[in-house]
Design a protein around this motif. Structure first.
Motif, PDB file in Angstrom:
ATOM      1  N   LEU A  60     -36.306   2.726  26.291  1.00 30.53           N
ATOM      2  CA  LEU A  60     -37.225   3.319  27.247  1.00 30.53           C
ATOM      3  C   LEU A  60     -36.646   3.272  28.660  1.00 30.53           C
ATOM      4  O   LEU A  60     -36.775   4.234  29.425  1.00 30.53           O
ATOM      5  N   ALA A  61     -35.964   2.188  28.995  1.00 30.19           N
ATOM      6  CA  ALA A  61     -35.337   2.081  30.312  1.00 30.19           C
ATOM      7  C   ALA A  61     -34.211   3.107  30.462  1.00 30.19           C
ATOM      8  O   ALA A  61     -34.071   3.736  31.518  1.00 30.19           O
ATOM      9  N   VAL A  62     -33.421   3.294  29.434  1.00 32.12           N
ATOM     10  CA  VAL A  62     -32.333   4.284  29.485  1.00 32.12           C
ATOM     11  C   VAL A  62     -32.899   5.699  29.605  1.00 32.12           C
ATOM     12  O   VAL A  62     -32.393   6.517  30.376  1.00 32.12           O
ATOM     13  N   HIS A 107     -37.432  16.062  21.799  1.00 26.53           N
ATOM     14  CA  HIS A 107     -36.701  15.293  20.797  1.00 26.53           C
ATOM     15  C   HIS A 107     -37.084  13.813  20.850  1.00 26.53           C
ATOM     16  O   HIS A 107     -37.338  13.197  19.809  1.00 26.53           O
ATOM     17  N   GLU A 108     -37.121  13.250  22.064  1.00 26.21           N
ATOM     18  CA  GLU A 108     -37.489  11.844  22.203  1.00 26.21           C
ATOM     19  C   GLU A 108     -38.933  11.609  21.763  1.00 26.21           C
ATOM     20  O   GLU A 108     -39.251  10.574  21.192  1.00 26.21           O
ATOM     21  N   TRP A 109     -39.794  12.567  22.019  1.00 26.55           N
ATOM     22  CA  TRP A 109     -41.204  12.439  21.634  1.00 26.55           C
ATOM     23  C   TRP A 109     -41.351  12.471  20.112  1.00 26.55           C
ATOM     24  O   TRP A 109     -42.053  11.659  19.522  1.00 26.55           O
ATOM     25  N   ARG A 110     -40.668  13.439  19.469  1.00 29.62           N
ATOM     26  CA  ARG A 110     -40.762  13.556  18.005  1.00 29.62           C
ATOM     27  C   ARG A 110     -40.099  12.379  17.304  1.00 29.62           C
ATOM     28  O   ARG A 110     -40.509  11.993  16.213  1.00 29.62           O
ATOM     29  N   GLU A 111     -39.070  11.803  17.928  1.00 27.23           N
ATOM     30  CA  GLU A 111     -38.387  10.652  17.345  1.00 27.23           C
ATOM     31  C   GLU A 111     -39.235   9.386  17.466  1.00 27.23           C
ATOM     32  O   GLU A 111     -39.055   8.437  16.722  1.00 27.23           O
ATOM     33  N   GLU A 115     -43.136   6.256  22.372  1.00 33.75           N
ATOM     34  CA  GLU A 115     -44.308   5.475  21.953  1.00 33.75           C
ATOM     35  C   GLU A 115     -44.019   4.007  22.166  1.00 33.75           C
ATOM     36  O   GLU A 115     -43.112   3.455  21.561  1.00 33.75           O
ATOM     37  N   TRP A 116     -44.751   3.368  23.035  1.00 29.74           N
ATOM     38  CA  TRP A 116     -44.491   1.975  23.331  1.00 29.74           C
ATOM     39  C   TRP A 116     -45.204   1.052  22.353  1.00 29.74           C
ATOM     40  O   TRP A 116     -44.701   0.011  21.978  1.00 29.74           O
ATOM     41  N   GLU A 117     -46.387   1.415  21.912  1.00 24.16           N
ATOM     42  CA  GLU A 117     -47.198   0.541  21.043  1.00 24.16           C
ATOM     43  C   GLU A 117     -47.149   0.983  19.585  1.00 24.16           C
ATOM     44  O   GLU A 117     -48.134   1.425  19.033  1.00 24.16           O
TER      45      GLU A 117
END
Length: 118
Positions: A60-62, A107-111, A115-117
């Protein structure tokens, strides 16, 4: 030439106003154990430094750094949209850049990386 001077002046004044607003609103009166702690990442600072590190936190930081840098790269294009110096190919490059940025977010959303929780 006058439009450029006015644009630069407005940008500088807006930046200073936002800086002062952030300084005024950013003053925190409430302090606590978490705020006085040297770490604000959720780890207890007392204990072994060989604790397993959350890979999701690092990812998430990257992602934040990548998209933050890309917003900085967009700034000159946004400033030039109303100007006479941006050529037609520049608009195509800007649209292509935005499409690539949007596809990266999708892409990041579908992967599931956003999602943090989970």
């Amino acid at each position: 030439m006058e439009k450029v001077v006015v644009s630069v002046f407005v940008s500088v004044v807006l930046g200073l106003v936002l800086l002062l607003l952030g300084l005024v609103l950013g003053v925190s009166v409430f302090g606590g154990r978490e705020k006085s702690s040297p770490f604000e990442c959720g780890f207890d600072p007392v204990g072994s430094s060989r604790v397993p590190f959350s890979l999701r936190f690092f990812l998430l930081a990257v992602i934040f750094v990548v998209f933050d840098v890309e917003i900085v790269l967009l700034f000159p294009a946004v400033m030039g949209i109303g100007g006479d110096w941006m050529w037609l190919g520049g608009y195509f490059v800007l649209v292509f850049f935005l499409v690539v940025l949007f596809l990266g977010v999708v892409h990041e959303w579908r992967e599931g990386s956003l999602e943090w929780e989970s």
